[in-house]
Write a protein that holds these residues in place. Structure first.
Motif, PDB file in Angstrom:
ATOM      1  N   ILE A 167       0.847  -1.206   0.000  1.00  0.00           N
ATOM      2  CA  ILE A 167       0.000   0.000   0.000  1.00  0.00           C
ATOM      3  C   ILE A 167       0.875   1.245   0.000  1.00  0.00           C
ATOM      4  CG2 ILE A 167      -1.662   1.321   1.364  1.00  0.00           C
ATOM      5  CD1 ILE A 167      -2.844  -1.328   2.299  1.00  0.00           C
ATOM      6  N   ALA A 168       1.953   1.222   0.783  1.00  0.00           N
ATOM      7  CA  ALA A 168       2.864   2.367   0.813  1.00  0.00           C
ATOM      8  C   ALA A 168       3.463   2.621  -0.564  1.00  0.00           C
ATOM      9  CB  ALA A 168       3.972   2.130   1.832  1.00  0.00           C
ATOM     10  N   ARG A 169       3.816   1.546  -1.265  1.00  0.00           N
ATOM     11  CA  ARG A 169       4.370   1.694  -2.622  1.00  0.00           C
ATOM     12  C   ARG A 169       3.344   2.271  -3.579  1.00  0.00           C
ATOM     13  NH1 ARG A 169       6.827  -3.312  -1.409  1.00  0.00           N
ATOM     14  NH2 ARG A 169       5.167  -4.432  -2.496  1.00  0.00           N
ATOM     15  N   GLU A 170       2.120   1.814  -3.467  1.00  0.00           N
ATOM     16  CA  GLU A 170       1.059   2.322  -4.338  1.00  0.00           C
ATOM     17  C   GLU A 170       0.830   3.817  -4.098  1.00  0.00           C
ATOM     18  OE1 GLU A 170      -2.214  -0.177  -3.339  1.00  0.00           O
ATOM     19  OE2 GLU A 170      -1.567  -1.844  -4.648  1.00  0.00           O
ATOM     20  N   ARG A 171       0.852   4.224  -2.846  1.00  0.00           N
ATOM     21  CA  ARG A 171       0.654   5.634  -2.518  1.00  0.00           C
ATOM     22  C   ARG A 171       1.829   6.476  -3.012  1.00  0.00           C
ATOM     23  NH1 ARG A 171      -1.671   4.729   3.686  1.00  0.00           N
ATOM     24  NH2 ARG A 171      -3.699   3.856   3.034  1.00  0.00           N
ATOM     25  N   SER A 172       3.013   5.931  -2.876  1.00  0.00           N
ATOM     26  CA  SER A 172       4.192   6.642  -3.371  1.00  0.00           C
ATOM     27  C   SER A 172       4.123   6.810  -4.878  1.00  0.00           C
ATOM     28  CB  SER A 172       5.456   5.869  -2.970  1.00  0.00           C
ATOM     29  OG  SER A 172       6.612   6.554  -3.362  1.00  0.00           O
ATOM     30  N   GLU A 173       3.696   5.773  -5.577  1.00  0.00           N
ATOM     31  CA  GLU A 173       3.609   5.842  -7.035  1.00  0.00           C
ATOM     32  C   GLU A 173       2.568   6.869  -7.478  1.00  0.00           C
ATOM     33  OE1 GLU A 173       4.502   5.543 -10.786  1.00  0.00           O
ATOM     34  OE2 GLU A 173       5.638   4.545  -9.180  1.00  0.00           O
ATOM     35  N   LYS A 174       1.479   6.967  -6.758  1.00  0.00           N
ATOM     36  CA  LYS A 174       0.462   7.969  -7.095  1.00  0.00           C
ATOM     37  C   LYS A 174       1.025   9.382  -6.953  1.00  0.00           C
ATOM     38  CE  LYS A 174      -3.682   5.251  -5.994  1.00  0.00           C
ATOM     39  NZ  LYS A 174      -4.872   5.114  -5.105  1.00  0.00           N
ATOM     40  N   LEU A 175       1.804   9.605  -5.906  1.00  0.00           N
ATOM     41  CA  LEU A 175       2.425  10.919  -5.729  1.00  0.00           C
ATOM     42  C   LEU A 175       3.421  11.198  -6.858  1.00  0.00           C
ATOM     43  CD1 LEU A 175       3.068  10.990  -1.878  1.00  0.00           C
ATOM     44  CD2 LEU A 175       1.472  12.420  -3.144  1.00  0.00           C
ATOM     45  N   ARG A 176       4.157  10.178  -7.263  1.00  0.00           N
ATOM     46  CA  ARG A 176       5.106  10.360  -8.365  1.00  0.00           C
ATOM     47  C   ARG A 176       4.379  10.719  -9.660  1.00  0.00           C
ATOM     48  NH1 ARG A 176       7.395   5.420  -6.216  1.00  0.00           N
ATOM     49  NH2 ARG A 176       9.210   5.902  -4.900  1.00  0.00           N
ATOM     50  N   GLU A 177       3.257  10.095  -9.879  1.00  0.00           N
ATOM     51  CA  GLU A 177       2.487  10.394 -11.094  1.00  0.00           C
ATOM     52  C   GLU A 177       2.003  11.836 -11.085  1.00  0.00           C
ATOM     53  OE1 GLU A 177      -0.614   7.517 -11.107  1.00  0.00           O
ATOM     54  OE2 GLU A 177       0.704   5.820 -11.638  1.00  0.00           O
ATOM     55  N   ILE A 178       1.521  12.286  -9.934  1.00  0.00           N
ATOM     56  CA  ILE A 178       1.058  13.670  -9.825  1.00  0.00           C
ATOM     57  C   ILE A 178       2.217  14.631 -10.042  1.00  0.00           C
ATOM     58  CG2 ILE A 178       0.108  15.406  -8.252  1.00  0.00           C
ATOM     59  CD1 ILE A 178      -1.437  13.099  -6.897  1.00  0.00           C
ATOM     60  N   GLN A 179       3.346  14.338  -9.378  1.00  0.00           N
ATOM     61  CA  GLN A 179       4.510  15.214  -9.514  1.00  0.00           C
ATOM     62  C   GLN A 179       5.024  15.234 -10.943  1.00  0.00           C
ATOM     63  OE1 GLN A 179       6.265  17.317  -6.987  1.00  0.00           O
ATOM     64  NE2 GLN A 179       6.594  18.032  -9.077  1.00  0.00           N
ATOM     65  N   SER A 180       4.976  14.105 -11.609  1.00  0.00           N
ATOM     66  CA  SER A 180       5.439  14.038 -12.989  1.00  0.00           C
ATOM     67  C   SER A 180       4.681  15.012 -13.882  1.00  0.00           C
ATOM     68  CB  SER A 180       5.293  12.612 -13.521  1.00  0.00           C
ATOM     69  OG  SER A 180       5.733  12.521 -14.860  1.00  0.00           O
ATOM     70  N   GLU A 181       3.394  15.080 -13.708  1.00  0.00           N
ATOM     71  CA  GLU A 181       2.583  16.003 -14.504  1.00  0.00           C
ATOM     72  C   GLU A 181       2.869  17.453 -14.135  1.00  0.00           C
ATOM     73  OE1 GLU A 181       0.637  15.333 -17.146  1.00  0.00           O
ATOM     74  OE2 GLU A 181       1.539  13.347 -16.905  1.00  0.00           O
ATOM     75  N   ILE A 182       3.035  17.712 -12.857  1.00  0.00           N
ATOM     76  CA  ILE A 182       3.339  19.074 -12.419  1.00  0.00           C
ATOM     77  C   ILE A 182       4.700  19.509 -12.962  1.00  0.00           C
ATOM     78  CG2 ILE A 182       3.801  20.558 -10.427  1.00  0.00           C
ATOM     79  CD1 ILE A 182       1.885  18.787  -8.805  1.00  0.00           C
ATOM     80  N   THR A 183       5.690  18.637 -12.845  1.00  0.00           N
ATOM     81  CA  THR A 183       7.034  18.958 -13.335  1.00  0.00           C
ATOM     82  C   THR A 183       7.012  19.232 -14.829  1.00  0.00           C
ATOM     83  OG1 THR A 183       8.103  17.634 -11.616  1.00  0.00           O
ATOM     84  CG2 THR A 183       9.397  18.101 -13.585  1.00  0.00           C
ATOM     85  N   ARG A 184       6.325  18.378 -15.571  1.00  0.00           N
ATOM     86  CA  ARG A 184       6.237  18.578 -17.016  1.00  0.00           C
ATOM     87  C   ARG A 184       5.654  19.948 -17.340  1.00  0.00           C
ATOM     88  NH1 ARG A 184       5.842  14.641 -21.007  1.00  0.00           N
ATOM     89  NH2 ARG A 184       5.371  13.071 -19.409  1.00  0.00           N
TER      90      ARG A 184
END
Length: 493
Positions: free
Chosen positions: A390-407
């Motif tokens: 679950i921790a990994r899944e939550r971390s991946e969701k944050l990475r996805e959000i950050q990826s879009e923001i960074t782009r």
């Protein structure tokens, strides 16, 4: 002092961990070379190998331990010395459980490396965990950073006592260097070493001058009580903090003193705890454009309950306000942060609140890590453990959000001209007259962020002469990917 025996001995340094550990490694190399030992980049030629380890979280520990085991298997005739944070924290345990290591050396006092290596080479099995004294600093003949860039450590240890963090256990109580000493080091790096980028590091720069025994200005004063005993809420929420507690923060005073140094260089402040961030830092930076509006602030969570359980005083709104204050001073500022998922007690609602916070602050960069239970920390005894999956899944969701923001934020930087510090030249593609160099603009910190690709004309001798490692050139940003910027050379600085 160098001896004839020492001159015959070669050593190899296997570097792990953070920027602070890198500085430690640079100091170790310099001390050993002055003792007459010769550093080699070929481990097979080394008489002894130093594993400068990280002991922060489980994956880092495992990596460092594997480095020792692999070194023993690959180089059976070399002496293996486990140094760094892992040795500092677990030397007595590993002495029994890690036979692959021929010795152990903590990082509390790096000057003790001299005697430790002598003992190692004399056939003993030293276990040296020196008392933690001051800030480990000193001359560094070798810098591991790319050319023209350097880290400067201003503090050691930490008093923040975040419940998940083992740093105070490893590196001890907060200690700060004197401002005059830091300024002298930067002056030397800029004037005599050709360094163009200074990255100030410490566990929490905003706590500079707040250790119990600190006297950074030479007046016998510090802010230990104000920050670690009397502070009930983040500094950003108390506009009278400066007046109530004795004037400018010590970090702001350091910024002002560095500003007095003449020269063409820039300064980046890394790692600032959000509870201690004082707006007077922004006021001091605003007066000198050489201070980059880049802020590394590890928020860790956006949910008030989890933040409190981490032993922090802020919350969603106060941290959002901090970001807003920074951008009111520097509208184009770059903000990097860190999030920790799976902290004990983190519910689905808590995780969603953190995602909302990330979307709200629109940080340029962030690192997302799963919680690692560290023995002897308060969090390791907390209830409400979160499954690793679950921790990994939550971390991946944050990475996805950050990826879009960074782009998106990188696209906003297109069309502008930036100073770019060149790190390396990419080998020319056969038949191409276009040169490619990898560098970084001000909004890209070393090692952790994206890069700035500079394109230039290989048929133009002037451009070829300009684009070399360590040089700062001007380039126009013309395109961006998920993490990198593509640009074309304009002119030199």
């Amino acid at each position: 002092m160098a001896t004839e025996t020492n001159l015959k001995k070669k050593f190899y340094l296997d570097q792990h961990g953070c920027a602070k550990n890198q500085v430690d490694g640079e100091i170790l190399v310099t001390r050993l070379e002055r003792q007459g030992y010769e550093r080699t980049d070929d481990a097979s030629q080394a008489d002894f190998i130093i594993i400068n380890s990280c002991g922060f979280i489980a994956p880092a520990k495992e990596e460092s331990l594997n480095a020792v085991i692999d070194a023993r298997a690959s180089y059976p005739n070399a002496k293996i010395l486990l140094a760094g944070c892992l040795a500092e924290r677990y030397a007595t345990t590993l002495e029994k459980e890690l036979p692959e290591a021929d010795g152990f050396f903590g990082n509390g006092d790096l000057s003790k490396i001299d005697g430790t290596v002598k003992s190692l080479l004399d056939g003993e099995r030293p276990v040296v965990v020196p008392a933690q004294v001051g800030v480990c600093c000193g001359d560094r003949n070798t810098l591991f950073s790319f050319k023209s860039s350097a880290y400067v450590k201003i503090t050691e240890g930490c008093n923040n006592r975040c419940t998940f963090c083992a740093i105070p256990i490893i590196r001890g109580e907060l200690r700060s260097r004197k401002i005059s000493e830091i300024v002298s080091e930067i002056e030397d790096l800029v004037r005599n070493r050709g360094v163009r980028e200074i990255n100030l590091i410490g566990q929490d720069l905003a706590a500079f001058g707040c250790g119990k025994t600190d006297d950074v200005c030479g007046d016998g004063k510090n802010w230990h009580a104000e920050i670690f005993e009397n502070l009930k809420s983040p500094v950003i929420e108390n506009p009278d903090f400066d007046r109530d507690n004795g004037g400018k923060s010590y970090l702001a005073r350091l910024v002002e003193e560095i500003s007095r140094i003449e020269g063409d260089f820039w300064v980046r402040l890394l790692y600032i705890h959000p509870d201690h961030f004082n707006p007077d830092i922004l006021e001091a930076m605003k007066k000198d454009s050489r201070f980059l509006p880049y802020f590394d602030i590890p928020f860790q969570s956006g949910e008030d309950g989890i933040i409190k359980a981490m032993n922090r005083k802020g919350g969603f709104e106060s941290y959002r306000k901090l970001v807003g204050t920074i951008r009111s001073y520097f509208p184009d500022s770059c903000i990097r942060t860190t999030f920790l998922t799976g902290f004990p007690g983190e519910s689905p609602e808590s995780a969603e609140r953190t995602r909302e916070f990330l979307k709200c602050i629109q940080s340029d960069w962030s690192g997302c890590f799963e919680y690692s239970s560290e023995e002897d920390t308060p969090a390791s005894r907390m209830k409400g453990k979160v499954k690793a999956k679950i921790a990994r899944e939550r971390s991946e969701k944050l990475r996805e959000i950050q990826s879009e923001i960074t782009r998106s934020r990188l696209k906003d930087r297109l069309g502008k001209i930036y100073d770019v510090l060149i790190e390396e030249i990419i080998e020319n593609r056969e038949g191409s007259d276009e040169g490619l160099a990898i560098g970084r603009a001000w909004f890209e910190a070393p090692e952790v962020d994206g890069s700035f690709v500079v394109r230039y004309d290989l048929d133009n001798p002037r451009e070829v002469a300009l684009v070399v490692p360590g040089a700062v050139v001007k380039a126009r940003a013309v395109a961006s990917s998920q993490v990198d910027v593509d640009g074309v050379l304009c002119e030199s600085r």
